[in-house]
Design a protein around this motif. Structure first.
Motif, PDB file in Angstrom:
ATOM      1  N   THR A 715       0.845  -1.188   0.000  1.00 53.44           N
ATOM      2  CA  THR A 715       0.000   0.000   0.000  1.00 53.44           C
ATOM      3  C   THR A 715       0.882   1.241   0.000  1.00 53.44           C
ATOM      4  OG1 THR A 715      -1.775  -1.139   1.176  1.00 53.44           O
ATOM      5  CG2 THR A 715      -1.786   1.254   1.253  1.00 53.44           C
ATOM      6  N   ARG A 716       0.594   2.178  -0.892  1.00 51.41           N
ATOM      7  CA  ARG A 716       1.359   3.420  -0.993  1.00 51.41           C
ATOM      8  C   ARG A 716       0.392   4.612  -0.927  1.00 51.41           C
ATOM      9  NH1 ARG A 716       6.592   3.192  -3.315  1.00 51.41           N
ATOM     10  NH2 ARG A 716       7.551   1.254  -2.578  1.00 51.41           N
ATOM     11  N   ASP A 717       0.897   5.712  -0.325  1.00 49.36           N
ATOM     12  CA  ASP A 717       0.177   6.985  -0.346  1.00 49.36           C
ATOM     13  C   ASP A 717       0.889   7.904  -1.321  1.00 49.36           C
ATOM     14  OD1 ASP A 717      -1.508   6.003   1.518  1.00 49.36           O
ATOM     15  OD2 ASP A 717      -0.686   7.121   3.209  1.00 49.36           O
ATOM     16  N   LEU A 718       0.097   8.600  -2.122  1.00 49.85           N
ATOM     17  CA  LEU A 718       0.658   9.482  -3.149  1.00 49.85           C
ATOM     18  C   LEU A 718       0.009  10.850  -2.997  1.00 49.85           C
ATOM     19  CD1 LEU A 718       2.617   9.453  -5.556  1.00 49.85           C
ATOM     20  CD2 LEU A 718       0.672   8.852  -7.016  1.00 49.85           C
ATOM     21  N   ALA A 719       0.796  11.863  -2.513  1.00 48.48           N
ATOM     22  CA  ALA A 719       0.300  13.233  -2.348  1.00 48.48           C
ATOM     23  C   ALA A 719       0.732  14.046  -3.551  1.00 48.48           C
ATOM     24  CB  ALA A 719       0.847  13.845  -1.059  1.00 48.48           C
ATOM     25  N   LEU A 720      -0.209  14.729  -4.187  1.00 48.39           N
ATOM     26  CA  LEU A 720       0.040  15.410  -5.456  1.00 48.39           C
ATOM     27  C   LEU A 720      -0.415  16.861  -5.399  1.00 48.39           C
ATOM     28  CD1 LEU A 720      -1.443  12.570  -7.692  1.00 48.39           C
ATOM     29  CD2 LEU A 720       0.996  12.964  -7.270  1.00 48.39           C
ATOM     30  N   ILE A 721       0.279  17.727  -6.144  1.00 50.98           N
ATOM     31  CA  ILE A 721      -0.151  19.103  -6.350  1.00 50.98           C
ATOM     32  C   ILE A 721      -0.830  19.143  -7.708  1.00 50.98           C
ATOM     33  CG2 ILE A 721       0.547  21.506  -6.604  1.00 50.98           C
ATOM     34  CD1 ILE A 721       0.812  20.469  -3.795  1.00 50.98           C
ATOM     35  N   VAL A 722      -2.151  19.429  -7.689  1.00 53.52           N
ATOM     36  CA  VAL A 722      -2.978  19.307  -8.897  1.00 53.52           C
ATOM     37  C   VAL A 722      -3.540  20.668  -9.281  1.00 53.52           C
ATOM     38  CG1 VAL A 722      -4.984  18.140  -9.887  1.00 53.52           C
ATOM     39  CG2 VAL A 722      -3.598  16.978  -8.166  1.00 53.52           C
ATOM     40  N   PRO A 723      -3.426  21.046 -10.577  1.00 59.26           N
ATOM     41  CA  PRO A 723      -4.052  22.303 -11.008  1.00 59.26           C
ATOM     42  C   PRO A 723      -5.540  22.312 -10.653  1.00 59.26           C
ATOM     43  CG  PRO A 723      -2.620  21.451 -12.731  1.00 59.26           C
ATOM     44  CD  PRO A 723      -2.689  20.401 -11.671  1.00 59.26           C
ATOM     45  N   ALA A 724      -6.086  23.491 -10.338  1.00 56.08           N
ATOM     46  CA  ALA A 724      -7.463  23.605  -9.839  1.00 56.08           C
ATOM     47  C   ALA A 724      -8.491  23.157 -10.856  1.00 56.08           C
ATOM     48  CB  ALA A 724      -7.736  25.046  -9.407  1.00 56.08           C
ATOM     49  N   ASN A 725      -8.127  23.167 -12.158  1.00 53.15           N
ATOM     50  CA  ASN A 725      -9.108  22.802 -13.182  1.00 53.15           C
ATOM     51  C   ASN A 725      -9.125  21.309 -13.509  1.00 53.15           C
ATOM     52  OD1 ASN A 725      -6.621  22.728 -14.412  1.00 53.15           O
ATOM     53  ND2 ASN A 725      -7.313  23.671 -16.335  1.00 53.15           N
ATOM     54  N   VAL A 726      -8.290  20.515 -12.836  1.00 55.70           N
ATOM     55  CA  VAL A 726      -8.243  19.071 -13.079  1.00 55.70           C
ATOM     56  C   VAL A 726      -9.061  18.369 -11.991  1.00 55.70           C
ATOM     57  CG1 VAL A 726      -6.768  17.037 -13.261  1.00 55.70           C
ATOM     58  CG2 VAL A 726      -5.980  19.243 -14.165  1.00 55.70           C
ATOM     59  N   GLU A 727      -9.999  17.536 -12.426  1.00 59.09           N
ATOM     60  CA  GLU A 727     -10.872  16.866 -11.469  1.00 59.09           C
ATOM     61  C   GLU A 727     -10.205  15.616 -10.906  1.00 59.09           C
ATOM     62  OE1 GLU A 727     -14.531  16.221 -13.507  1.00 59.09           O
ATOM     63  OE2 GLU A 727     -15.115  18.332 -13.442  1.00 59.09           O
ATOM     64  N   ALA A 728     -10.614  15.228  -9.687  1.00 57.92           N
ATOM     65  CA  ALA A 728      -9.969  14.133  -8.965  1.00 57.92           C
ATOM     66  C   ALA A 728     -10.085  12.808  -9.713  1.00 57.92           C
ATOM     67  CB  ALA A 728     -10.590  14.011  -7.571  1.00 57.92           C
ATOM     68  N   HIS A 729     -11.215  12.582 -10.393  1.00 58.73           N
ATOM     69  CA  HIS A 729     -11.382  11.284 -11.053  1.00 58.73           C
ATOM     70  C   HIS A 729     -10.385  11.094 -12.203  1.00 58.73           C
ATOM     71  CE1 HIS A 729     -13.331  12.277 -14.941  1.00 58.73           C
ATOM     72  NE2 HIS A 729     -13.831  13.323 -14.295  1.00 58.73           N
ATOM     73  N   VAL A 730      -9.871  12.233 -12.779  1.00 55.90           N
ATOM     74  CA  VAL A 730      -8.872  12.139 -13.840  1.00 55.90           C
ATOM     75  C   VAL A 730      -7.584  11.540 -13.288  1.00 55.90           C
ATOM     76  CG1 VAL A 730      -7.455  13.475 -15.447  1.00 55.90           C
ATOM     77  CG2 VAL A 730      -9.873  14.058 -15.135  1.00 55.90           C
ATOM     78  N   VAL A 731      -7.196  12.000 -12.103  1.00 55.51           N
ATOM     79  CA  VAL A 731      -5.998  11.464 -11.459  1.00 55.51           C
ATOM     80  C   VAL A 731      -6.199   9.987 -11.122  1.00 55.51           C
ATOM     81  CG1 VAL A 731      -4.411  11.728  -9.506  1.00 55.51           C
ATOM     82  CG2 VAL A 731      -5.532  13.752 -10.496  1.00 55.51           C
ATOM     83  N   GLU A 732      -7.356   9.659 -10.585  1.00 55.13           N
ATOM     84  CA  GLU A 732      -7.643   8.270 -10.225  1.00 55.13           C
ATOM     85  C   GLU A 732      -7.602   7.372 -11.448  1.00 55.13           C
ATOM     86  OE1 GLU A 732     -11.155   5.648  -8.030  1.00 55.13           O
ATOM     87  OE2 GLU A 732     -11.253   7.837  -8.025  1.00 55.13           O
ATOM     88  N   ASP A 733      -8.084   7.866 -12.600  1.00 59.13           N
ATOM     89  CA  ASP A 733      -8.065   7.065 -13.828  1.00 59.13           C
ATOM     90  C   ASP A 733      -6.628   6.736 -14.250  1.00 59.13           C
ATOM     91  OD1 ASP A 733     -10.787   7.109 -13.885  1.00 59.13           O
ATOM     92  OD2 ASP A 733     -10.961   8.697 -15.386  1.00 59.13           O
ATOM     93  N   VAL A 734      -5.716   7.703 -14.110  1.00 57.42           N
ATOM     94  CA  VAL A 734      -4.317   7.472 -14.489  1.00 57.42           C
ATOM     95  C   VAL A 734      -3.699   6.406 -13.590  1.00 57.42           C
ATOM     96  CG1 VAL A 734      -2.017   8.512 -14.602  1.00 57.42           C
ATOM     97  CG2 VAL A 734      -4.004   9.761 -15.474  1.00 57.42           C
ATOM     98  N   ILE A 735      -3.974   6.478 -12.276  1.00 53.98           N
ATOM     99  CA  ILE A 735      -3.439   5.482 -11.351  1.00 53.98           C
ATOM    100  C   ILE A 735      -3.950   4.090 -11.713  1.00 53.98           C
ATOM    101  CG2 ILE A 735      -3.408   4.747  -8.938  1.00 53.98           C
ATOM    102  CD1 ILE A 735      -3.630   7.694  -8.143  1.00 53.98           C
ATOM    103  N   VAL A 736      -5.255   4.000 -12.017  1.00 53.71           N
ATOM    104  CA  VAL A 736      -5.849   2.712 -12.366  1.00 53.71           C
ATOM    105  C   VAL A 736      -5.219   2.143 -13.639  1.00 53.71           C
ATOM    106  CG1 VAL A 736      -7.990   1.588 -13.101  1.00 53.71           C
ATOM    107  CG2 VAL A 736      -8.035   3.205 -11.201  1.00 53.71           C
ATOM    108  N   GLN A 737      -5.038   3.013 -14.654  1.00 51.78           N
ATOM    109  CA  GLN A 737      -4.500   2.537 -15.937  1.00 51.78           C
ATOM    110  C   GLN A 737      -3.046   2.071 -15.799  1.00 51.78           C
ATOM    111  OE1 GLN A 737      -5.114   5.848 -18.581  1.00 51.78           O
ATOM    112  NE2 GLN A 737      -7.364   5.734 -18.389  1.00 51.78           N
ATOM    113  N   GLU A 738      -2.233   2.849 -15.101  1.00 49.59           N
ATOM    114  CA  GLU A 738      -0.800   2.529 -15.033  1.00 49.59           C
ATOM    115  C   GLU A 738      -0.508   1.387 -14.069  1.00 49.59           C
ATOM    116  OE1 GLU A 738       1.446   3.727 -17.075  1.00 49.59           O
ATOM    117  OE2 GLU A 738      -0.188   4.835 -18.035  1.00 49.59           O
ATOM    118  N   ALA A 739      -1.333   1.233 -13.041  1.00 47.31           N
ATOM    119  CA  ALA A 739      -1.117   0.129 -12.103  1.00 47.31           C
ATOM    120  C   ALA A 739      -1.506  -1.201 -12.719  1.00 47.31           C
ATOM    121  CB  ALA A 739      -1.895   0.367 -10.822  1.00 47.31           C
ATOM    122  N   GLY A 740      -2.464  -1.161 -13.657  1.00 48.12           N
ATOM    123  CA  GLY A 740      -2.831  -2.359 -14.391  1.00 48.12           C
ATOM    124  C   GLY A 740      -3.457  -3.430 -13.512  1.00 48.12           C
ATOM    125  N   GLN A 741      -3.105  -4.683 -13.813  1.00 46.44           N
ATOM    126  CA  GLN A 741      -3.757  -5.809 -13.158  1.00 46.44           C
ATOM    127  C   GLN A 741      -3.343  -5.978 -11.698  1.00 46.44           C
ATOM    128  OE1 GLN A 741      -2.669  -9.352 -15.257  1.00 46.44           O
ATOM    129  NE2 GLN A 741      -0.474  -9.081 -14.954  1.00 46.44           N
TER     130      GLN A 741
END
Length: 802
Positions: A715-741
């Protein structure tokens, strides 16, 4: 419909005790509201005989009588003057409590002792007359019960009929039901049918709304009171006695369910009757004194110059039967139900006649019941029928719509719907007992001719319902008879899935509501782009259209609860909306509203209706419930996007739910302006999901079973600085795609805005990785995280928080 048992017994006998009969009628679908015993409370009122009538020594308007009740004569002071020696009267002795609550006792009236009371109809609760005492006919036994001698003892069964059973708004209709249930035969009245023609000039210019109109002219009539037997029958059935002619029409209406109307023939102008539509600007003053402005949509009965009746609803005042009437035109007709119902509601008028026409009367019984009424008027008034009956019919194709029809029934279909074995012989016997005629019978089909008085029997399922209710719903076993599913299994599957949704929400503290599909058009404003279908005949302005969204109905329910001090409300409803969507005329919806205050200070804020993120159970609570619901249905990859629709939601707290670009619905907080309009102090959270789209997604998303991995997770925690116009689900989608199976879970657990973020937002995600094949190495985990950070930096300018 009030049914005196003694009257019912004239058509079908023997009958069981009233309470048993009432219970059986209820089981047949004729729900009984009450059983009332007439004559109750008059047990101590006796039959007396007047021996002497003397003038009161101290009062000019009182008499001093000697009355015997079979023992020592009683001295009774009386204020009436309609009695004489030899009359039989109703005597109430001291100690008797009258129906009006007065308890009698020995008393002195103007110095003379009175040992009881000779009673009037009003004093015994038998009518409104108090001008004189009751003088009985014949020679009843002195000292016997007045209630028995005066034929007062009876049971009246009050039946609350459903709108489709207009045939039971009559004594004969109820008798048919009882006879079918008990295996008896109905004894119909013996009616002498006369010839046609030679009476009154009648023409029918509106055959679509009046397929049949009849008239019989009766002359030489003498208006007077009705005999006691007729008055008593009407009073027990809930109608007051008026005079012999009007009472005869009411008697036949109650007997046959066919409403006649009697015109004073001498008041009809032009010696003719015309059935027609009203002309613009015409008016009519009806019997109750109301002046009605007619429209061309109103069918009327007219003479040669003016309307004389609002057809099927009420007669005109100028042509009603009065004490001066010597000639009567007796009307009997068949008025079609829907136009008459609209007319009745349009003018806000209802009558015993209109209630029957609105439910449908027996087309084939019009002539018989008309002659029944005419013969009764002859008998009661001394009149004579001139000529015969005049019949004004519409074209043959119109008449055919209201006569006998043929309907088929399959015992196998009855067995499938009722869940128990149904033999063809049972179907035949039960329906034949109800008056249907079996025309053809094969292995799995019986064709029946339906009598004209059962206009509610049109389809196979109607006949199956008749079989079920005559067998008795209480006779069906509690267990479900196994029937193999065929093409209908999909409908069963839909029902089971909807029940799964209901159970889930109920377990989360939501309560199911059932609201009306009819709403005010104004209440739908802003909630849906669908065009609400209009109701052709709305019950009120608050129910003028079919709803295109369920949320306004739930908000109305919430507001009612709120006004009663119930501020913690979580309601959901599974229902259909109307107007068409996705090719469906009636798409399904899963909708909900929630408002529940938390203690002040929770999350550091006090409740405030203007602040959607205040101390209430908020949008995130509801989102959590919906995410869990969709996940339980196998839908885990839905996307939540900010939206501006519907416009009734708060622009900063509204989200649309997408699944592979399919719109599943929305979730949001009610707009502050709408909150003010509803006079609420807490902003409700609302949602509405496309039920059909969800069920289709469940069909496409088959559940998968996976064996849990036996290897440890990372289990890892990832703290990010995100531009105000980027929604949280976009970040979650990238984590899901790159982590894969390897990805087992990912969730946002922290959001921070402050000086340290420089106008951007700090988002912290916790994700868990696990391999199904071996233990993950540290190096592999670090490479996965590097890919995640690289893509976030490259595509969205997101960096790790230091």
């Amino acid at each position: 419909m009030k049914v005196p048992v003694s009257w019912l017994q004239e058509y079908v006998s023997p009958l069981p005790p009233a309470d048993e009969l009432a219970e059986r009628l209820t089981m047949l679908g004729l729900e009984v509201d009450a059983v009332v015993r007439t004559g109750a409370g008059l047990e101590k009122v006796l039959v007396g005989k007047v021996l002497e009538v003397n003038q009161h020594p101290n009062a000019d308007r009182l008499t001093y009588c000697k009355v015997t009740i079979g023992s020592q004569p009683l001295d009774i002071v009386c204020g009436a003057t309609n009695h004489k020696a030899g009359d039989y009267v109703a005597v109430a002795l001291p100690g008797t409590t009258l129906p009006n609550g007065i308890k009698l006792k020995k008393s002195k009236i103007r110095g003379v002792e009175s040992m009881g009371m000779m009673c009037s109809e009003q004093e015994l609760g038998l009518g409104d007359s108090h001008d004189g005492i009751i003088v009985m006919e014949g020679e009843p036994k002195v000292g016997s019960s007045f209630a028995e001698a005066f034929d007062l003892l009876d049971d009246v069964i009050d039946i609350d009929l459903t709108p489709n059973r207009g045939d039971c708004l009559s004594m004969l209709g109820v008798a048919r039901e009882v006879a079918a249930d008990r295996g008896l035969t109905v004894k119909r009245p013996q009616v002498e049918i006369g010839p046609e023609g030679g009476g009154f000039d009648v023409s029918n210019e509106a055959p679509d709304q009046c397929p049949r109109y009849t008239g019989i002219l009766i002359e030489g009539i003498k208006i007077g009171p009705s005999p006691a037997w007729l008055a008593r029958k009407l009073e027990r059935a809930g109608l007051r006695s008026i005079n012999n002619v009007v009472d005869a029409t009411n008697f036949v209406m109650l007997e046959y369910g066919q409403p006649p109307h009697a015109f004073d023939a001498d008041t009809l102008r032009g010696d003719k009757i015309i059935v027609r539509m009203a002309k613009p600007g015409e008016t009519i003053k009806v019997i109750d004194g109301t002046v009605i402005k007619l429209t061309p949509e109103d069918m009327v009965i007219a003479d040669g110059e003016r309307p004389v009746a609002l057809a099927g609803v009420m007669g005109g005042l100028e042509t009603e039967v009065s004490d001066k009437t010597t000639r009567v035109l007796l009307e009997m007709a068949f008025f079609t139900a829907i136009p008459l119902r609209r007319k009745s509601k349009r003018h806000g008028m209802s009558s015993d006649a209109s209630q029957r026409f609105e439910r449908g009367v027996d087309f084939e019984a019009i002539v018989e019941s008309s002659w029944r009424c005419a013969r009764l008027i002859e008998e009661l008034s001394g009149g004579r029928i001139k000529g015969g009956i005049t019949i004004a019919d519409g074209p043959a194709e119109t008449l055919q719509l209201y006569q006998r029809r043929n309907v088929s029934i399959r015992p196998s279909r009855a067995e499938h719907l009722l869940g128990v074995p149904i033999a063809p012989s049972m179907v035949r016997d039960k329906l034949t007992a109800l008056g249907l005629k079996c025309l053809e019978e094969s292995d799995d089909s019986l064709q029946f001719e339906v009598p004209s008085h059962r206009n509610d029997l049109e389809r196979e399922v109607d006949l199956i319902e008749e079989v079920a209710r005559t067998v008795g719903y209480n006779e069906f076993p509690n267990c479900i008879y196994p029937v193999p599913f065929t093409g209908e299994s999909r409908g069963v599957q839909r029902t089971e899935r909807i029940e799964q949704i209901r159970r889930f929400l109920e377990a989360r503290g939501w309560r199911e509501a059932v609201t009306y599909s009819f709403v005010a058009k104004e209440s739908l404003k802003g909630w849906s782009d669908l065009k609400p279908p209009k109701i052709a005949n709305p019950l009120s302005l608050q129910q003028e259209v079919m709803r295109t969204s369920v949320v306004p109905s739930l908000l109305t329910a919430l507001k009612k609860n709120y006004r009663r001090g119930v501020t913690e409300v979580a309601l959901f409803e599974v229902a259909r909306v109307y107007g068409g969507d996705h090719g469906l005329l009636e798409p399904g919806r899963l909708s909900g509203v929630l408002t529940a205050p938390r203690e002040p200070g929770w999350r550091g804020k006090a409740p405030n209706a203007k602040d959607a993120a205040s101390g209430n159970r908020d949008i995130f609570d509801v989102k959590g419930d919906l995410v869990s619901l969709l996940s339980s249905l196998g839908i885990q990859d839905a996307i939540w996007e900010r939206t501006q629709k519907p416009s009734t939601l708060h622009p900063g707290f509204a989200s649309r739910i997408l699944l592979n670009e399919i719109d599943l619905g929305y979730l949001g907080v009610l707009h502050p302006d709408v909150v003010d309009e509803m006079e609420l102090t807490i902003a409700p959270v609302v949602f509405e999901l496309d039920l059909d789209a969800i069920l289709q997604a469940m069909d496409r998303k088959k559940p998968e079973l996976k064996m849990p991995s036996e290897f440890p997770s990372v289990t890892r925690d990832l703290a990010l600085i995100v531009p105000a116009n980027v929604e949280a689900h976009v970040v979650e989608d990238v984590i899901v795609q790159e982590a894969g199976q390897w990805l087992e879970s990912c969730r946002l657990f922290d959001v921070y805005r402050g000086d340290q973020t420089g106008g951007e937002v700090s988002l912290a995600f916790r994700y868990t990785l696990r391999s199904a094949k071996d233990t993950l190495k540290e190096k592999a985990v670090e490479k996965t995280e590097e890919r995640i950070l690289a893509k976030l930096q490259r595509e969205y300018g997101i960096t790790r928080r230091q």
